[in-house]
Motif scaffolding. Structure first.
Motif, PDB file in Angstrom:
ATOM      1  N   THR A 393      22.444  62.210  31.858  1.00 25.36           N
ATOM      2  CA  THR A 393      22.232  63.605  31.457  1.00 25.36           C
ATOM      3  C   THR A 393      20.870  64.064  31.962  1.00 25.36           C
ATOM      4  OG1 THR A 393      21.128  63.110  29.374  1.00 25.36           O
ATOM      5  CG2 THR A 393      23.538  63.206  29.316  1.00 25.36           C
ATOM      6  N   VAL A 394      20.730  65.378  32.027  1.00 25.63           N
ATOM      7  CA  VAL A 394      19.450  65.937  32.477  1.00 25.63           C
ATOM      8  C   VAL A 394      18.340  65.514  31.519  1.00 25.63           C
ATOM      9  CG1 VAL A 394      18.209  68.083  32.920  1.00 25.63           C
ATOM     10  CG2 VAL A 394      20.603  67.883  33.585  1.00 25.63           C
ATOM     11  N   THR A 414      27.248  68.865  37.179  1.00 27.27           N
ATOM     12  CA  THR A 414      28.703  68.800  37.264  1.00 27.27           C
ATOM     13  C   THR A 414      29.181  67.780  38.298  1.00 27.27           C
ATOM     14  OG1 THR A 414      28.663  71.131  36.748  1.00 27.27           O
ATOM     15  CG2 THR A 414      30.765  70.243  37.484  1.00 27.27           C
ATOM     16  N   TYR A 415      30.079  66.935  37.880  1.00 30.80           N
ATOM     17  CA  TYR A 415      30.740  65.907  38.693  1.00 30.80           C
ATOM     18  C   TYR A 415      29.840  64.727  39.082  1.00 30.80           C
ATOM     19  CZ  TYR A 415      34.389  69.403  39.487  1.00 30.80           C
ATOM     20  OH  TYR A 415      35.362  70.338  39.329  1.00 30.80           O
ATOM     21  N   ARG A 495      20.663  64.301  17.918  1.00 29.88           N
ATOM     22  CA  ARG A 495      21.808  64.718  17.112  1.00 29.88           C
ATOM     23  C   ARG A 495      21.644  64.245  15.672  1.00 29.88           C
ATOM     24  NH1 ARG A 495      25.832  64.440  22.005  1.00 29.88           N
ATOM     25  NH2 ARG A 495      25.360  66.545  22.698  1.00 29.88           N
TER      26      ARG A 495
END
Lengths: 607, 368
Positions: A393-394, A414-415, A495
């Motif tokens: 992830t970024v 993306t991808y 989270r």
């Protein structure tokens, strides 16, 4: 026995239906009339090889409030006019004129019917190529028509061919006048093989048909593409699908189309425009191309503004897809530089293509460019290293970047994560997903002679951050570190923190549910969320911290390092973090003022 | 400025189709909205974050957002309405979350009753009756109360769906499961026949619903239809968290038909997909129950020495831990049976029944 009865069809209702539901605009009446005229010319050419006819249009403002469309085609006898012009729903012209099935025939009846969208009466004057008297057919929007054979001097004035005369209603007059006629005829009939000319008010004629550039030589194709795309395309790829008589050119866009943007897909049937954004011709992965084709084997929908999604269209789409794949494959050998440019502009489409087609993936993957800690790098260069390491992830990339040894790929776009997995499954490289916490654990500790001091600092700093739930402090050597501190946390930390806030904000019942989620995750072995503040022992500020005796100063200093690390890592900064920064600045100013001896204000005033 | 940035992120999330990317954008928007102390904006972001979480099957995240939104809505429903432009209805989202935890052993039965009651009150009379009946059926089934589950699911089947209903076809899938547990094969056949006339198009739902009818169709003398449904379900099983249970059932059916290699292939195909969020323990229970029964059948057929190749890598086959000698049918069988028994007992302990343990033992005995 019951006698079958016929449906009663109200012509007015049908015309209304055409105008409101079938056609996108009333101006398509002109397309239908031109199509009928062109078909008639085509039919004559079948009988008289070498014949090349013309379609001539006189707009209503030039022709005494009557629009006329004249062809020198095969013409109609009175019997044919009676049968064909008032017949809707039968492919009668094909049978009657005995034309080859590959010809895209208009349906005279429906075609003529569309003229009632702008007029209450339509007249057709025609003389057949076969030896027969000319005739006049007059149809009305109330569903009635008359046919009359002409005789004598009146008959002598009618040449072989047909003229359709349309007297537009007052409200619709502009639809039959020169500006609209020129635009609509130019748009619909641009590439008809039969010349179409519009008569202007000064008596001159303007031909609206031109040669289809997308079927021409390389120069013509490129020029056409430039106009279609708005810029010079990266490439013009010839399309030829003999099975459906489809030919044209696919244009590789020189820019990345915006998500959801519609790319030009211009389709013609026998030279007559179907639409400029026709669905179903391009594979959905080919959003890097625009397309212009002409076909004799595809089927138009009833409105002739789209193509029927039948086997012919599927075959054509697959053939176009095959051609595009072949082009990409061939580029690797024929023009690697263009492939590089193509990969840079259409990386997203190529990723999608590679994921769907493992064979092509081998060709495409080396040319894809991915963002890394060393800037944008070709995957081929990373593959050559043998091992590709990536953050999924970024967020993880931002955290892991300063800690990772070697080049780290940001696969958060993306991808890109799917591409990393594809690299591994194709055996192109060894692929490792990095975990920020593991990266911290892998950093070298302080040298043996400083081990005790570093461990003490870590312990004191962790205690200083006691109010930061779940944050621990590590002291390590960060290679090529430029900051005294780095903050890392695993994705679940954010989270979990959010869940705690939601639990605190909500009612007791939902709070128990959220506790149950946390318990389940813990039981499942997901592990406690972790966050670390890593102090770089090679940084002089950190070494100085270890010598600080005053715990309150150490607490503030560590708090400040945490805030700077949060800012540097693009982590969210809370209100207390901002307050800490502001206080520290105030203390610095106060300290400076105090030292200069101006001091009513002293550091302790700000404590 | 912070609020404006958060709003921009929400808009970007609206234009993003990838659920992972969408979740990242919305997480950032939520943090910024909190920082800006803008609860309306936070509400808008969280309302969007629930479907993004549901698409990723991140039940824990969806619950976090729904819990926060429901609390806001309950306290000030004019300021935090059920629906905002561009979002789903909050109670539709709440229903999805309640479905997940109704089938989890992690939340107490009393709390679940209260949550469903509160949900029904929020809906008001005449709205969401079908979905509430489904919730009550799922809750009763998970608690081992078959009588209540059967009654509730029959009520759901008799009620038309409305805007609060996720899918009336999926209700038949749930009903088939409950009727099968109750040994009511005639009702299983009826709902599965109904399903066939109006199937769902959602990913692996068709495979799940079709697989429910396999044994009932076969028992009622409709072997050809069972075989046809088996083939269709095998072709439609999509890689999702609910798939292992379906593949396990297909494996049992293949075993019963004497196609041992097909059964083994179904088990192999199921192993990499036994994930699912920690809270969704019913998925794990369903998978363990079916797969342990299928492995038992395979073992007894003399295929115990066959290697489970899909279990070589513990990262992709989390039900079975890593071990150097790899896993075979006979070594995996006791491990999965033990885990299935433990989880079934955990479910039963909540409501003081033996329902899930008995279901498991019955299935193991049938396969033997």
């Amino acid at each position: 026995m019951t006698t079958p009865e016929r449906f009663q069809v109200d012509l007015g209702g049908v015309v209304d239906l055409l105008g409101r539901s079938l056609y996108s605009s009333p101006r398509v009446y002109l397309r239908e009339l031109i199509q009928n005229a062109a078909d008639a010319v085509g039919a004559r050419a079948e009988r008289e090889p070498g014949f090349s006819g013309t379609v001539r249009i006189v707009p209503a403002d030039v022709g005494d409030r009557v629009l006329s469309v004249t062809d020198d085609g095969i013409g109609l006898t009175a019997r044919e006019a009676r049968e064909l012009l008032a017949t809707v729903g039968r492919t009668s012209k094909r049978d009657l004129l005995d034309l080859p099935r590959s010809d895209r025939l208009g349906r005279f009846g429906v075609g003529l019917l569309s003229a009632f969208m702008i007029a209450d009466e339509v007249e057709v004057r025609s003389r057949s190529l076969v030896d027969a008297a000319p005739c006049v057919w007059v149809g009305r929007s109330d569903g009635t028509f008359t046919v009359r054979e002409l005789e004598g001097p009146e008959a002598d004035q009618v040449p072989v061919g047909s003229t359709v005369l349309v007297r537009p209603r007052g409200d619709d007059r502009t639809l039959a006048e020169t500006p609209v006629v020129l635009t609509a005829a130019g748009r619909f009939a641009e590439h008809l093989p039969v010349p179409v000319r519009v008569v202007l008010s000064d008596g001159s004629e303007e031909q609206v048909t031109v040669r289809a550039g997308f079927l021409g030589d390389v120069e013509e194709r490129l020029a056409y593409g430039h106009e279609l795309v708005g810029q010079a395309p990266l490439a013009a790829i010839p399309i030829d699908v003999p099975e459906t008589g489809t030919r044209g050119t696919a244009y590789v866009l020189p820019f990345t189309p915006a998500p959801g943007a519609t790319v030009a897909v211009k389709a013609h049937l026998g030279g007559m425009l179907v639409g400029t954004h026709v669905d179903g011709l391009l594979p959905d992965w080919a959003f890097f191309t625009a397309l212009a084709v002409d076909s004799t084997g595809l089927t138009p929908t009833a409105a002739r503004e789209a193509l029927v999604d039948d086997d012919a269209l599927v075959l054509t789409r697959e053939a176009i897809g095959h051609t595009l794949r072949g082009w990409v494959e061939g580029l690797a050998v024929s023009d690697p530089m263009l492939l590089r440019v193509f990969a840079a502009v259409h990386g997203l489409a190529l990723r999608r293509l590679a994921l769907a087609d493992p064979e092509l993936a081998h060709v495409v993957i080396p040319h894809l460019v991915v963002p890394t800690t060393a800037g944008d790098v070709r995957l081929g260069d990373l593959i050559a290293e043998g091992t590709v390491r990536y953050a999924a992830t970024v967020d993880e990339f931002r955290q892991a970047g300063p800690l990772a040894r070697g080049v780290l790929v940001n696969a958060g776009h993306t991808y890109d994560e799917a591409m990393m997995r594809l690299l591994a499954s194709l055996g192109l490289a060894r692929v490792e997903r990095v975990d920020v916490i593991e990266l911290v654990d892998a950093l070298r500790p302080a040298p043996p002679e400083d081990a005790e001091a570093a461990a003490t600092l870590a312990r004191r700093a962790t205690a200083a951050l006691d109010d930061r739930e779940g944050v621990s402090v590590d002291v390590r050597l960060v290679p090529e570190g430029t900051l005294p501190a780095i903050f890392v946390q695993d994705a679940s930390m954010l989270r979990a923190a959010d869940r705690r806030r939601a639990r605190d904000d909500g009612d007791a019942l939902w709070a128990r549910v959220l506790d149950a989620v946390e318990d389940a995750e813990r039981r499942d072995g997901a592990g406690s969320p972790q966050a670390r503040l890593v102090l770089d022992w090679s940084n002089p500020t950190v070494k100085a911290l270890a010598r600080l005796q005053d715990e309150s100063v150490l607490t503030r200093a560590v708090g400040l390092l945490l805030v700077t690390a949060l800012l540097a890592g693009h982590h969210p900064v809370e209100g207390r973090d901002r307050a800490q920064l502001t206080d520290a600045l105030g203390e610095l100013v106060a300290l400076s003022v105090g030292l200069a001896g101006f001091g009513e204000m002293r550091p302790e005033d700000f404590a | 400025m912070t609020a404006a940035h958060a709003l921009a992120l929400v808009r970007r999330a609206d234009a993003t189709w990838n659920p992972e990317a969408q979740a990242e954008l919305l997480d950032s928007a939520i943090r910024l909205a909190r920082e800006a102390d803008d609860p309306e904006l936070e509400y808008a972001a969280r309302m969007r974050a629930v479907p993004a979480a549901a698409l990723r099957f991140a039940v824990g995240d969806a619950l976090t957002h729904v819990a926060w939104c429901v609390s806001r809505h309950d306290s000030e429903n004019a300021r935090f309405p059920r629906r905002l432009p561009g979002t789903e209805d909050l109670l539709y989202l709440e229903d999805w979350c309640l479905r997940q935890i109704c089938l989890s052993d992690a939340v107490g039965p009393g709390d679940l009753e209260t949550l469903i009651d509160a949900h029904e009150r929020r809906l008001g009379p005449g709205s969401g009756d079908h979905s509430v009946a489904v919730l009550r059926a799922l809750h009763a089934w998970a608690c081992g109360d078959l009588v209540a589950a059967t009654e509730a699911v029959r009520r759901a089947l008799a009620l038309p769906g409305d805007a609060m209903t996720h899918c009336t076809r999926c209700t038949r899938d749930i009903a088939a499961q409950i009727f099968e547990a109750a040994g009511d094969h005639a009702s299983v056949v009826t709902v599965c026949d109904d399903y066939l006339t109006d199937p769902c198009t959602d990913l692996d739902q068709p495979a799940s619903a079709l697989s429910r009818g396999l044994f009932a169709w076969h028992t009622s003398g409709r072997g050809d239809e069972a075989e046809s449904a088996y083939r269709k379900a095998a072709g439609e099983a999509a890689p999702r968290e609910t798939t292992p249970e379906v593949l396990g059932r297909l494996a049992r059916f293949a075993l019963a038909a004497g196609r041992d290699d097909d059964a083994l292939a179904h088990v192999e195909a199921a192993l990499p997909w036994v994930f699912g969020p920690s809270i969704a323990t019913h998925l794990r229970l369903g998978a363990l129950r079916e797969l342990s029964a299928a492995l038992t059948g395979l073992d007894l057929r003399g295929l115990g020495g066959r290697e489970l190749r899909a279990a070589r890598d513990p990262r992709t086959s989390p039900l079975l831990p890593a071990r150097t000698e790899g896993w075979t049918v006979s070594s995996a069988r006791p491990a999965l049976v033990r885990e299935a028994r433990e989880l079934a007992a955990r479910f039963d302990a909540r409501a003081g029944t033996m329902f899930h343990v008995e279901q498991l033992e019955r299935l193991l005995a049938e396969t033997s």
